[in-house]
Design an enzyme around this catalytic site. Structure first.
Site, PDB file in Angstrom:
ATOM      1  N   ASP A   1       0.789  -1.215   0.133  1.00  0.00           N
ATOM      2  CA  ASP A   1       0.308   0.157   0.041  1.00  0.00           C
ATOM      3  C   ASP A   1       0.744   1.250  -0.078  1.00  0.00           C
ATOM      4  OD1 ASP A   1      -3.412   0.646   1.018  1.00  0.00           O
ATOM      5  OD2 ASP A   1      -1.721   2.101   1.231  1.00  0.00           O
ATOM      6  N   ILE A   2       0.658   2.155  -0.862  1.00  0.00           N
ATOM      7  CA  ILE A   2       1.322   3.552  -0.975  1.00  0.00           C
ATOM      8  C   ILE A   2       1.310   4.220   0.411  1.00  0.00           C
ATOM      9  CG2 ILE A   2      -0.459   4.999  -1.671  1.00  0.00           C
ATOM     10  CD1 ILE A   2       1.618   5.868  -3.897  1.00  0.00           C
TER      11      ILE A   2
ATOM     12  N   ASN B   1     -12.975  -3.509   2.196  1.00  0.00           N
ATOM     13  CA  ASN B   1     -13.857  -2.302   2.237  1.00  0.00           C
ATOM     14  C   ASN B   1     -14.906  -2.428   0.842  1.00  0.00           C
ATOM     15  OD1 ASN B   1     -12.952  -0.968   4.612  1.00  0.00           O
ATOM     16  ND2 ASN B   1     -11.511  -0.064   3.817  1.00  0.00           N
TER      17      ASN B   1
ATOM     18  N   GLU C   1     -12.296   3.335  -1.266  1.00  0.00           N
ATOM     19  CA  GLU C   1     -11.751   4.409  -2.076  1.00  0.00           C
ATOM     20  C   GLU C   1     -11.678   4.003  -3.726  1.00  0.00           C
ATOM     21  OE1 GLU C   1      -8.483   6.116  -0.205  1.00  0.00           O
ATOM     22  OE2 GLU C   1      -9.631   6.638   1.527  1.00  0.00           O
ATOM     23  N   VAL C   2     -11.167   2.767  -3.736  1.00  0.00           N
ATOM     24  CA  VAL C   2     -10.512   2.444  -5.355  1.00  0.00           C
ATOM     25  C   VAL C   2     -11.556   1.303  -5.783  1.00  0.00           C
ATOM     26  CG1 VAL C   2      -8.959   1.442  -6.598  1.00  0.00           C
ATOM     27  CG2 VAL C   2      -8.176   2.763  -4.706  1.00  0.00           C
TER      28      VAL C   2
ATOM     29  N   HIS D   1      -9.960  -5.117  -3.682  1.00  0.00           N
ATOM     30  CA  HIS D   1      -8.882  -5.397  -3.120  1.00  0.00           C
ATOM     31  C   HIS D   1      -8.982  -5.820  -1.584  1.00  0.00           C
ATOM     32  CE1 HIS D   1      -9.944  -1.410  -2.733  1.00  0.00           C
ATOM     33  NE2 HIS D   1      -9.388  -1.068  -1.500  1.00  0.00           N
TER      34      HIS D   1
ATOM     35  N   HIS E   1      -7.131  -6.114   1.973  1.00  0.00           N
ATOM     36  CA  HIS E   1      -5.822  -5.306   2.656  1.00  0.00           C
ATOM     37  C   HIS E   1      -5.375  -6.647   3.513  1.00  0.00           C
ATOM     38  CE1 HIS E   1      -6.854  -0.894   2.171  1.00  0.00           C
ATOM     39  NE2 HIS E   1      -7.945  -1.517   1.935  1.00  0.00           N
TER      40      HIS E   1
END
Ligand code: 5GP
Length: 125
Positions: free
Chosen positions: A39-40, A97, A105-106, A110, A112
């Site tokens: 993760d960024i 999420n 958000e994306v 995904h 995590h």
């Protein structure tokens, strides 16, 4: 901004661009079904994202439309990534999420993987 998990897939989302190698990512794993990268903006000492290769907006979309092979491949990839990172003995947390209340958000599914310290309560109270 949080995304609506019922929206159609947008192939300009940031993870679609990572899948096409249009933007860089610190990759840790890739096979036919999944890609994993750091993760960024990590929220734990280890914070890895695992995404399916297919175009799925969310967990809801993936669980409804993905083939058995895609689902098996993705689930195995999440386990493989955590195992390879040495996270089984100390423990880790998975989070996917989905939609507005979860603050997704994306708009590409995904999962995590959080690890590397005691992670505290499951949700902020
Ligand atoms: P969400 O809130 O959708 O579950 O989480 C999206 C995650 O993607 C966030 O933790 C955020 O830091 C991460 N992220 C957003 N853009 C990028 C990017 O360009 N590269 C990487 N590696 N992670 C990103």
């Amino acid at each position: 901004m949080a995304v609506d998990a019922t929206q159609p897939y947008d192939d300009q989302n940031v993870f679609a661009k990572i899948l096409r190698s249009e933007i860089p990512a610190r990759k840790v794993f890739e096979d036919d079904w999944a890609l994993a990268f750091h993760d960024i903006n990590p929220q734990a000492p280890t914070h890895i994202l695992v995404i399916p290769k297919g175009a799925y907006v969310s967990w809801d979309d993936f669980s409804a439309r993905a083939s058995e092979a895609e689902i098996a491949g993705f689930v195995r990839a999440v386990g493989t990534v955590a195992r390879a990172a040495g996270l089984v003995a100390p423990g880790y947390r998975l989070l996917a999420n989905t939609g507005t209340d979860a603050h997704q958000e994306v708009p590409h599914l995904h999962v995590h993987i959080f690890a590397g310290r005691p992670l505290g309560p499951m949700l902020v109270r």
